[in-house]
Motif scaffolding. Sequence first.
Motif, PDB file in Angstrom:
ATOM      1  N   GLN A  17     -32.612  28.600 125.615  1.00  0.00           N
ATOM      2  CA  GLN A  17     -33.444  27.569 126.219  1.00  0.00           C
ATOM      3  C   GLN A  17     -34.159  28.095 127.455  1.00  0.00           C
ATOM      4  O   GLN A  17     -35.353  27.811 127.672  1.00  0.00           O
ATOM      5  CB  GLN A  17     -32.597  26.351 126.584  1.00  0.00           C
ATOM      6  CG  GLN A  17     -33.422  25.121 126.950  1.00  0.00           C
ATOM      7  CD  GLN A  17     -34.266  24.641 125.779  1.00  0.00           C
ATOM      8  OE1 GLN A  17     -33.745  24.392 124.694  1.00  0.00           O
ATOM      9  NE2 GLN A  17     -35.569  24.509 126.001  1.00  0.00           N
ATOM     10  N   LEU A  18     -33.436  28.859 128.275  1.00  0.00           N
ATOM     11  CA  LEU A  18     -34.035  29.426 129.485  1.00  0.00           C
ATOM     12  C   LEU A  18     -35.217  30.324 129.128  1.00  0.00           C
ATOM     13  O   LEU A  18     -36.307  30.230 129.718  1.00  0.00           O
ATOM     14  CB  LEU A  18     -32.988  30.218 130.262  1.00  0.00           C
ATOM     15  CG  LEU A  18     -33.497  31.038 131.464  1.00  0.00           C
ATOM     16  CD1 LEU A  18     -34.099  30.128 132.518  1.00  0.00           C
ATOM     17  CD2 LEU A  18     -32.363  31.881 132.046  1.00  0.00           C
ATOM     18  N   ALA A  20     -36.947  30.408 126.261  1.00  0.00           N
ATOM     19  CA  ALA A  20     -38.016  29.656 125.607  1.00  0.00           C
ATOM     20  C   ALA A  20     -38.857  28.893 126.631  1.00  0.00           C
ATOM     21  O   ALA A  20     -40.096  28.921 126.587  1.00  0.00           O
ATOM     22  CB  ALA A  20     -37.429  28.696 124.575  1.00  0.00           C
ATOM     23  N   ASP A  21     -38.197  28.213 127.569  1.00  0.00           N
ATOM     24  CA  ASP A  21     -38.930  27.449 128.586  1.00  0.00           C
ATOM     25  C   ASP A  21     -39.798  28.372 129.442  1.00  0.00           C
ATOM     26  O   ASP A  21     -40.976  28.070 129.710  1.00  0.00           O
ATOM     27  CB  ASP A  21     -37.947  26.687 129.485  1.00  0.00           C
ATOM     28  CG  ASP A  21     -37.262  25.537 128.753  1.00  0.00           C
ATOM     29  OD1 ASP A  21     -37.741  25.159 127.663  1.00  0.00           O
ATOM     30  OD2 ASP A  21     -36.248  25.036 129.276  1.00  0.00           O
ATOM     31  N   THR A  22     -39.213  29.502 129.862  1.00  0.00           N
ATOM     32  CA  THR A  22     -39.945  30.431 130.728  1.00  0.00           C
ATOM     33  C   THR A  22     -41.151  31.027 130.004  1.00  0.00           C
ATOM     34  O   THR A  22     -42.254  31.115 130.565  1.00  0.00           O
ATOM     35  CB  THR A  22     -39.017  31.565 131.196  1.00  0.00           C
ATOM     36  OG1 THR A  22     -37.893  31.005 131.894  1.00  0.00           O
ATOM     37  CG2 THR A  22     -39.751  32.517 132.128  1.00  0.00           C
ATOM     38  N   GLN A  24     -42.767  29.834 127.333  1.00  0.00           N
ATOM     39  CA  GLN A  24     -43.785  28.827 127.023  1.00  0.00           C
ATOM     40  C   GLN A  24     -44.613  28.487 128.259  1.00  0.00           C
ATOM     41  O   GLN A  24     -45.836  28.314 128.171  1.00  0.00           O
ATOM     42  CB  GLN A  24     -43.116  27.580 126.451  1.00  0.00           C
ATOM     43  CG  GLN A  24     -42.596  27.790 125.031  1.00  0.00           C
ATOM     44  CD  GLN A  24     -41.645  26.702 124.574  1.00  0.00           C
ATOM     45  OE1 GLN A  24     -41.567  25.633 125.180  1.00  0.00           O
ATOM     46  NE2 GLN A  24     -40.907  26.965 123.495  1.00  0.00           N
ATOM     47  N   GLU A  25     -43.967  28.439 129.413  1.00  0.00           N
ATOM     48  CA  GLU A  25     -44.703  28.211 130.659  1.00  0.00           C
ATOM     49  C   GLU A  25     -45.662  29.359 130.949  1.00  0.00           C
ATOM     50  O   GLU A  25     -46.708  29.168 131.570  1.00  0.00           O
ATOM     51  CB  GLU A  25     -43.724  28.048 131.823  1.00  0.00           C
ATOM     52  CG  GLU A  25     -42.952  26.734 131.803  1.00  0.00           C
ATOM     53  CD  GLU A  25     -41.924  26.658 132.919  1.00  0.00           C
ATOM     54  OE1 GLU A  25     -41.892  27.590 133.753  1.00  0.00           O
ATOM     55  OE2 GLU A  25     -41.162  25.677 132.958  1.00  0.00           O
TER      56      GLU A  25
END
Length: 233
Positions: A17-18, A20-22, A24-25
């Motif tokens: 999750q970490l 993927a979030d980073t 995508q941002e």
Amino acid sequence: MTEPLVTILDDEPEIRQLLADTLQEAGFRTMSFGRATEFEAALKSCQPDLCLVDLSLPDRDGLTLVHRLALEQGATVIIISGRAQVQDRITGLELGADDYIIKPFDPSEVVARIRARLRKGKATKSSGDTAQFEGWTAHFDRFTLEDIEGTETPFSHAEGAVLRLFLESPKRLVTRAYMQETLGGAAGESFDRAMDVRISRLRTKLQEDPKNPRLIKTIYGAGYIFLGDVSWR
């Protein structure tokens, strides 16, 4: 222009999750997997620009997977692992990984390394996808070496990066420092060992005499020289 696709293979949900979030941002598309079987099934219908692979997987040996990705699919692979020993890093790079990041990591560093690796991949396309030299044809679009009889031998993405470096600088000294600067990765024992192994494998695939190679010559204390005539198309 479609954003680059990065696949994330890690059995820890928080890490997936970490990342993927980073990513995508930062403008990347991502696909995340907790098991190697799920990841390999997805590869049948998608072609990622880069794969992030953890070595400690519940259903597959991570190093074996890295080697298969690099050799059979020519994928760009960055290992993300808690294994911090020098030998683990050397082995990962020897098996075809393009970079090795140790956990715990700074997410911004992962983004920076991915961008650097993808930039290098774009830069290597400047000369063309096919090079001919001394009876050989290197197909960088499908990561194979073809001999004069038409027999093809696959090479990994990492081996291809080294081969292209030589073919783009024929009959010129390629120093270790230049290789490290161009190909990326931290300088030191793991990088030097990885380069030695990749060059040895390229010589084997080019049917070179290991004691007296004809094409890739070692200049001790300086670097290497590729002695063949090269044409690109």
